[in-house]
Design a protein around this motif. Structure first.
Motif, PDB file in Angstrom:
ATOM      1  N   VAL A 285      34.896  33.134 111.547  1.00 27.83           N
ATOM      2  CA  VAL A 285      33.784  32.873 110.630  1.00 27.83           C
ATOM      3  C   VAL A 285      34.218  31.709 109.744  1.00 27.83           C
ATOM      4  O   VAL A 285      35.401  31.348 109.712  1.00 27.83           O
ATOM      5  CB  VAL A 285      33.441  34.089 109.730  1.00 27.83           C
ATOM      6  CG1 VAL A 285      32.770  35.209 110.517  1.00 27.83           C
ATOM      7  CG2 VAL A 285      34.685  34.614 109.011  1.00 27.83           C
ATOM      8  N   GLY A 286      33.276  31.127 109.006  1.00 29.82           N
ATOM      9  CA  GLY A 286      33.664  30.096 108.050  1.00 29.82           C
ATOM     10  C   GLY A 286      32.721  28.918 108.026  1.00 29.82           C
ATOM     11  O   GLY A 286      31.651  28.952 108.656  1.00 29.82           O
TER      12      GLY A 286
ATOM     13  N   THR B  11      29.420  40.549 109.686  1.00 32.01           N
ATOM     14  CA  THR B  11      30.725  41.168 109.502  1.00 32.01           C
ATOM     15  C   THR B  11      31.562  41.041 110.768  1.00 32.01           C
ATOM     16  O   THR B  11      32.780  41.138 110.721  1.00 32.01           O
ATOM     17  CB  THR B  11      30.577  42.659 109.158  1.00 32.01           C
ATOM     18  OG1 THR B  11      29.936  43.323 110.254  1.00 32.01           O
ATOM     19  CG2 THR B  11      29.745  42.858 107.903  1.00 32.01           C
TER      20      THR B  11
ATOM     21  N   GLY C 220      31.517  38.408 113.229  1.00 29.73           N
ATOM     22  CA  GLY C 220      32.043  37.088 113.531  1.00 29.73           C
ATOM     23  C   GLY C 220      31.721  36.659 114.946  1.00 29.73           C
ATOM     24  O   GLY C 220      31.167  37.424 115.740  1.00 29.73           O
TER      25      GLY C 220
ATOM     26  N   TRP D  60      41.632  40.134 108.405  1.00 29.75           N
ATOM     27  CA  TRP D  60      40.503  39.220 108.649  1.00 29.75           C
ATOM     28  C   TRP D  60      39.210  39.841 108.119  1.00 29.75           C
ATOM     29  O   TRP D  60      38.416  39.186 107.459  1.00 29.75           O
ATOM     30  CB  TRP D  60      40.402  38.950 110.155  1.00 29.75           C
ATOM     31  CG  TRP D  60      39.350  37.974 110.566  1.00 29.75           C
ATOM     32  CD1 TRP D  60      39.482  36.626 110.713  1.00 29.75           C
ATOM     33  CD2 TRP D  60      37.982  38.262 110.900  1.00 29.75           C
ATOM     34  NE1 TRP D  60      38.293  36.070 111.128  1.00 29.75           N
ATOM     35  CE2 TRP D  60      37.361  37.049 111.243  1.00 29.75           C
ATOM     36  CE3 TRP D  60      37.232  39.443 110.948  1.00 29.75           C
ATOM     37  CZ2 TRP D  60      36.020  36.968 111.633  1.00 29.75           C
ATOM     38  CZ3 TRP D  60      35.895  39.370 111.324  1.00 29.75           C
ATOM     39  CH2 TRP D  60      35.307  38.145 111.659  1.00 29.75           C
ATOM     40  N   ARG D  61      39.029  41.134 108.386  1.00 33.58           N
ATOM     41  CA  ARG D  61      37.833  41.834 107.912  1.00 33.58           C
ATOM     42  C   ARG D  61      37.797  41.922 106.392  1.00 33.58           C
ATOM     43  O   ARG D  61      36.753  41.753 105.772  1.00 33.58           O
ATOM     44  CB  ARG D  61      37.798  43.252 108.478  1.00 33.58           C
ATOM     45  CG  ARG D  61      37.187  43.257 109.795  1.00 33.58           C
ATOM     46  CD  ARG D  61      37.340  44.442 110.651  1.00 33.58           C
ATOM     47  NE  ARG D  61      37.147  43.873 111.950  1.00 33.58           N
ATOM     48  CZ  ARG D  61      35.956  43.573 112.457  1.00 33.58           C
ATOM     49  NH1 ARG D  61      34.856  43.874 111.814  1.00 33.58           N
ATOM     50  NH2 ARG D  61      35.871  42.983 113.620  1.00 33.58           N
TER      51      ARG D  61
ATOM     52  N   ASN E  93      36.844  38.480 105.219  1.00 37.03           N
ATOM     53  CA  ASN E  93      35.445  38.180 105.539  1.00 37.03           C
ATOM     54  C   ASN E  93      34.514  38.981 104.632  1.00 37.03           C
ATOM     55  O   ASN E  93      33.537  38.457 104.107  1.00 37.03           O
ATOM     56  CB  ASN E  93      35.157  38.492 107.013  1.00 37.03           C
ATOM     57  CG  ASN E  93      33.764  38.040 107.443  1.00 37.03           C
ATOM     58  OD1 ASN E  93      33.217  37.096 106.873  1.00 37.03           O
ATOM     59  ND2 ASN E  93      33.199  38.710 108.434  1.00 37.03           N
ATOM     60  N   GLU E  94      34.841  40.247 104.424  1.00 41.11           N
ATOM     61  CA  GLU E  94      34.012  41.089 103.553  1.00 41.11           C
ATOM     62  C   GLU E  94      33.978  40.521 102.138  1.00 41.11           C
ATOM     63  O   GLU E  94      32.948  40.547 101.471  1.00 41.11           O
ATOM     64  CB  GLU E  94      34.570  42.510 103.531  1.00 41.11           C
ATOM     65  CG  GLU E  94      33.679  43.496 102.838  1.00 41.11           C
ATOM     66  CD  GLU E  94      34.131  44.936 103.105  1.00 41.11           C
ATOM     67  OE1 GLU E  94      33.744  45.501 104.131  1.00 41.11           O
ATOM     68  OE2 GLU E  94      34.889  45.488 102.281  1.00 41.11           O
TER      69      GLU E  94
ATOM     70  N   LYS F 175      34.150  37.486 101.442  1.00 36.79           N
ATOM     71  CA  LYS F 175      33.636  36.113 101.563  1.00 36.79           C
ATOM     72  C   LYS F 175      34.662  35.078 101.066  1.00 36.79           C
ATOM     73  O   LYS F 175      34.332  34.087 100.432  1.00 36.79           O
ATOM     74  CB  LYS F 175      32.298  35.953 100.826  1.00 36.79           C
ATOM     75  CG  LYS F 175      31.147  36.723 101.473  1.00 36.79           C
ATOM     76  CD  LYS F 175      30.473  35.913 102.560  1.00 36.79           C
ATOM     77  CE  LYS F 175      29.322  36.648 103.253  1.00 36.79           C
ATOM     78  NZ  LYS F 175      29.797  37.557 104.332  1.00 36.79           N
TER      79      LYS F 175
ATOM     80  N   TRP G 228      36.224  32.916 102.745  1.00 36.45           N
ATOM     81  CA  TRP G 228      36.020  31.599 103.366  1.00 36.45           C
ATOM     82  C   TRP G 228      34.970  30.782 102.622  1.00 36.45           C
ATOM     83  O   TRP G 228      35.000  29.556 102.649  1.00 36.45           O
ATOM     84  CB  TRP G 228      35.648  31.762 104.835  1.00 36.45           C
ATOM     85  CG  TRP G 228      34.467  32.663 105.092  1.00 36.45           C
ATOM     86  CD1 TRP G 228      34.510  34.006 105.368  1.00 36.45           C
ATOM     87  CD2 TRP G 228      33.089  32.307 105.075  1.00 36.45           C
ATOM     88  NE1 TRP G 228      33.240  34.499 105.534  1.00 36.45           N
ATOM     89  CE2 TRP G 228      32.341  33.480 105.361  1.00 36.45           C
ATOM     90  CE3 TRP G 228      32.397  31.112 104.861  1.00 36.45           C
ATOM     91  CZ2 TRP G 228      30.956  33.497 105.422  1.00 36.45           C
ATOM     92  CZ3 TRP G 228      31.010  31.115 104.928  1.00 36.45           C
ATOM     93  CH2 TRP G 228      30.306  32.309 105.199  1.00 36.45           C
TER      94      TRP G 228
END
Lengths: 369, 369
Positions: free
Chosen positions: B150-151, B169, B171, B202-203, B206-207, B209, B211
């Motif tokens: 993601v990103g 969530t 990706g 990573w999760r 990502n959760e 945010k 990135w």
């Protein structure tokens, strides 16, 4: 994760608060603090012939604070519940390994740790799941993540619109937590779901745009599908009324993957209600396919002793025992003395699976139920 | 895969045709058919101090048809080359296991199989890669698939536009083949790439945010990143001029993941040129972090004998030996007698990694090079 779309059952955080309140009231009243944990033992598991899923029975055991053998587990359950409450309150999720680290500390004035190993905290999580009747995902915990999806459906994931028809060669990585507050379904033209055991076959079918030609959702779980993939399929089958076909190796492991998807598993019987998909059907590979599709002998693989033993175990499962066609299927594999991998279809041509094998299976409704 | 955007090197199918032509001409001329295979032995591998990558030397060995010890391998190499040509011509890709099945058959009038096991065909694929100077992916073959992204970037994957800012969530599942004819880059506001060893972290990021707040691309490879993830990062670093930071466990395995990403690996030295990323930097976990970030003792894990032996091996690698800070880093882990997992950061708070650890590391440029 927002807490906007909750099911009618009480929210998880309220259940945790209620559990803690009960323990506190027992203490204040001078009673021994205790709560009941449904038993996750084999003796308390049975196959529900009507619902066609593996279920937990009614057996429960008390977990008591003033009991030398249970005191530590009592404390650990409270710690895990408190950490899950923190996650739910923060609207955050974590892995079960993170949960272990969140709850691990040395108890003040002692050299004793709350947990010494994740092997201690994982069963406590399962205890809490059954005690609260909450899935792990509702406690904001996840295990591993594997699996990808493409096909004729749009889903909303954490607010982002994912058009699974336009996910390229990679696909959408299926998350571990797919509860309705995270994942919602939108437009769906798919007529069925095809679960593929292996990533390689999934890529073959995606490259050949099989899902477009046959109007389906194509999903894989990298072997035994993880909870996220199982739960997502469960939701799609029930909410979108889609049939699910399971496409696996012709070996005991393939049969077992199908069995878990359809009936649930013995060790996680308490999850069957929201994971098992009794309507799932087995599309292949079948032990009849070697002859039916003239698969060359040299791409079959000789069964090992462990395969034979495992196949016999699976034949004896109550849910396979009552089914003549399954007895025939497994017996034929045993008699042929060989197993067959999905990749063996490549011996018949690069796109044989997409162009001939699966279309013919679907047209002839050549499934095992 | 279309063959529209080829690099300036000759296309793979032409290289295969040329190889076959040479063998045919040798035969017609009455010479012994033969071709040269660059040696994939340890003796033919060295560390290029200037380019800072592990490379293959110039050593080659002949593979001859009229040589009892080489005849079977000669035949196998031709079979694999022919199957790859079929894949390239059909515009299809396949797994290396499928390739095994595509090339396996019983030789007419004998009971001899062309291949008895995938363990025979995999090294032949590697021979063909070095002989043709073509990456496996250019032969239209792929290995396993793991990893998600993601990103702040848009990529085109097989014609579909993937906006990695809107992938929910789950990706985008990074495919195994990410060559320019399949994957192209579009808008990118990312300032760097963060490779995370584990899915769980990573999760977490990502959760939170991460990135979005820190303008980056967030990618994981489920442990040692697979070829697809390595090659994609290589392309992003070189084509988009992005720095890459590697975020791994503080243990010998984490050091090794960093080492392979940065310098390439000994066993696949011939791939370094298009896989290794010498500019990659190590952001953590460092053995200095326990003190620097006051990580509680009880979430560290005691080093095992195998960890100690492996750490010493890694210290002795030429690319780490010349670097004082790396000697200090690994020596400090050995002296402390403990290792540390990414998940241990959870002991400091659910979002400690996103909110404190990584922002401080980035701000202080606290990297190892």
């Amino acid at each position: 994760m927002s807490s906007s779309k909750k099911p009618v059952r009480p929210p998880t955080d309220e259940k945790i608060i209620q559990m803690a309140k009960n323990v506190r009231l027992q203490g204040l009243a001078g009673d021994d603090p205790r709560f009941n944990v449904p038993s996750r033992t084999l003796a308390n598991v049975n196959f529900n012939e009507v619902k066609r899923i593996i279920e937990m029975g009614e057996g429960k055991t008390a977990r008591e604070f003033f009991n030398l053998g249970q005191s530590k587990k009592f404390m650990q359950t409270m710690l895990v519940a408190e950490a899950c409450k923190r996650l739910v309150d923060a609207g955050k999720t974590n892995s079960i390994r993170d949960l272990y680290y969140m709850t691990k500390h040395t108890i003040a004035t002692t050299r004793e740790n709350t947990f010494d190993d994740q092997a201690e905290s994982d069963p406590i999580i399962e205890d809490l799941e059954v005690t609260l009747d909450s899935l792990r995902e509702e406690l904001h915990l996840f295990a591993s993540n594997k699996g990808a999806m493409v096909g004729e459906i749009t889903v909303v994931d954490g607010g982002d619109v994912i058009d699974a028809r336009r996910m390229g060669t990679g696909g959408w990585s299926v998350p571990s937590i797919v509860e309705p507050n995270v994942i919602q379904f939108r437009e769906c033209e798919a007529k069925f779901i095809l679960l593929v055991e292996k990533d390689a076959m999934w890529r073959r079918l995606n490259e050949d745009k099989f899902w477009k030609l046959h109007h389906c959702i194509l999903i894989h779980g990298g072997g035994q599908p993880p909870r996220g993939v199982r739960r997502l399929m469960h939701r799609m089958v029930n909410e979108l009324k889609l049939p699910l076909y399971v496409f696996v190796d012709n070996d005991p492991w393939g049969y077992y993957i199908y069995s878990v998807v359809k009936q649930g598993s013995i060790s996680l019987a308490y999850e069957s209600r929201r994971m098992a998909i009794p309507s799932a059907r087995f599309i292949g590979l079948s032990s009849a396919d070697v002859q039916k599709y003239q698969i060359p002998d040299e791409v079959t693989i000789r069964l090992e002793d462990t395969d034979i033993a495992r196949a016999k175990e699976i034949m004896a499962y109550p849910w396979f025992q009552g089914k003549k066609h399954w007895q025939t299927e497994i017996q034929r594999m045993l008699s042929s003395k060989v197993k067959l991998e999905l990749e063996a279809l490549s011996a018949k041509g690069i796109t044989f699976a997409s162009d001939e094998y699966l279309p013919r299976k679907l047209k002839d409704k050549d499934f095992l139920d």
